[in-house]
Design an enzyme around this catalytic site. Structure first.
Site, short mmCIF file in Angstrom:
data_model
loop_
_atom_site.label_atom_id
_atom_site.label_comp_id
_atom_site.label_asym_id
_atom_site.label_seq_id
_atom_site.Cartn_x
_atom_site.Cartn_y
_atom_site.Cartn_z
CG ASP A 93 -0.33 -0.30 2.65
OD1 ASP A 93 0.84 -0.25 2.79
OD2 ASP A 93 -1.09 -0.15 3.52
CG ASP A 148 0.34 -4.05 2.06
OD1 ASP A 148 0.76 -4.80 3.06
OD2 ASP A 148 1.18 -3.27 1.99
CE LYS A 152 3.54 -5.90 4.13
NZ LYS A 152 2.92 -4.67 4.61
CD GLU A 199 7.71 0.10 7.96
OE1 GLU A 199 6.86 -0.60 7.49
OE2 GLU A 199 8.04 1.45 7.37
O1 KIV Z 1 3.52 -1.07 1.65
C1 KIV Z 1 4.80 -1.44 1.71
O2 KIV Z 1 5.50 -1.14 0.60
C2 KIV Z 1 5.35 -2.01 2.68
C3 KIV Z 1 6.75 -2.35 2.84
C4 KIV Z 1 7.31 -0.90 3.25
C5 KIV Z 1 7.09 -3.18 3.89
O3 KIV Z 1 4.35 -2.36 3.59
#
Ligand code: KIV
Length: 271
Positions: free
Chosen positions: A51, A90, A118, A187
């Site tokens: 995201d 995501d 995720k 993170e």
């Molecule tokens: O959305 C994304 O790119 C992420 C990464 C920073 C791990 O969650």
């Protein structure tokens, strides 16, 4: 139909095997087909349709405005360019606010071609992780700095520096593994905390700003290519274009440096 190649499909089992063998794996974000294909040629193991597209593609200042329809659109583009990477997608902000929403939206992502999804948060996402895992959906639990909670956190700060938060993050990692998460993404946490978590859990751990002891590393592809629009880059970012003469070479150098343990270096790590 995704782009065909003779490259092997990276699965969760491949990632677990790499962990067991002490081999590092590589992850990168991607949001479109051509770049995904080049990323795969460089040997990247996991492609995240993150995201972060809210910032790097849409120009917002956070991930919050990204919708499910937009995530699915970019996922479909990535799937078309994929050549065997594990595709993680995501779940955008509020798309798993309730059990029903989480199940329905995870279904959409899996049906659009994701291999795993995720979700961000602490212990409160354990139930969602467990429900999805029970239904055959591999979950990566994103803890530490969770950008969807930026308004509550108050900024992009390193997490787990005080003893209470330190303890909390370790407990979150353990309970998410117990709940059935297949992967953990850490993170922006200090290196020492990452090391403690690595000793406590057995699922593969991906890091961004979490030091070098995780099993895998991830970066936002725009950051790697030095095309970030941020005024000040986070400490954990390395512009791989600085020492490369093409995008392909920069991607190959990222893969080489992660696999050899040269990235992240001390200068990219929080202590
Ligand atoms: O959305 C994304 O790119 C992420 C990464 C920073 C791990 O969650």
């Amino acid at each position: 139909m995704s782009a065909q190649s003779d490259k092997k499909q990276i699965t969760l089992s491949s990632l677990k095997k790499m962990k067991e063998q002490g081999k590092k794996f590589t992850c990168l974000t991607s949001y479109e087909s051509t770049l995904t294909s080049i990323i795969c040629d460089a040997g990247v193991d996991v492609v995240l349709v993150g995201d972060s597209l809210g910032m790097v593609i849409q120009g917002h200042d956070s991930t919050l405005p990204v919708t499910m329809d937009q995530l699915v659109y970019h996922l479909e583009c990535v799937v078309k360019g994929n050549k065997g990477a594990h595709i993680m997608a995501d779940m955008p902000f509020m798309s798993y606010a309730t059990d029903d929403m989480g199940l329905e939206n995870a279904k959409r992502l899996m049906q659009a071609g994701a291999n795993s999804i995720k979700i961000e948060g602490g212990e409160w996402i354990s139930k969602m992780a467990s429900m999805l895992a029970d239904r055959g959906i591999p979950v990566c639990a994103h803890i530490g700095l969770t950008p969807q909670a930026i308004n509550r956190i108050g900024g992009n700060f390193v997490q787990g520096r005080n003893p209470e938060k330190h303890e909390l993050i370790i407990n979150e990692a353990k309970s998410l593994e117990e709940a059935g998460a297949s992967l953990l993404l850490l993170e922006c946490v200090p290196d020492a905390l990452t090391k403690l978590i690595m000793n406590e859990i057995s699922i593969p751990v991906i890091g961004i700003g979490a030091g070098s002891s995780t099993d895998g590393q991830i970066m936002v592809v725009h950051d790697l290519l030095g095309i970030s629009c941020l005024d000040k880059l986070p400490k954990f970012v390395k512009n791989f274009m600085e020492d490369s003469s093409s995008i392909q070479e920069a991607l190959a150098n990222y893969v080489k440096d992660v696999k050899s343990g040269n990235f992240p270096a001390e200068e990219h790590t929080f202590y």
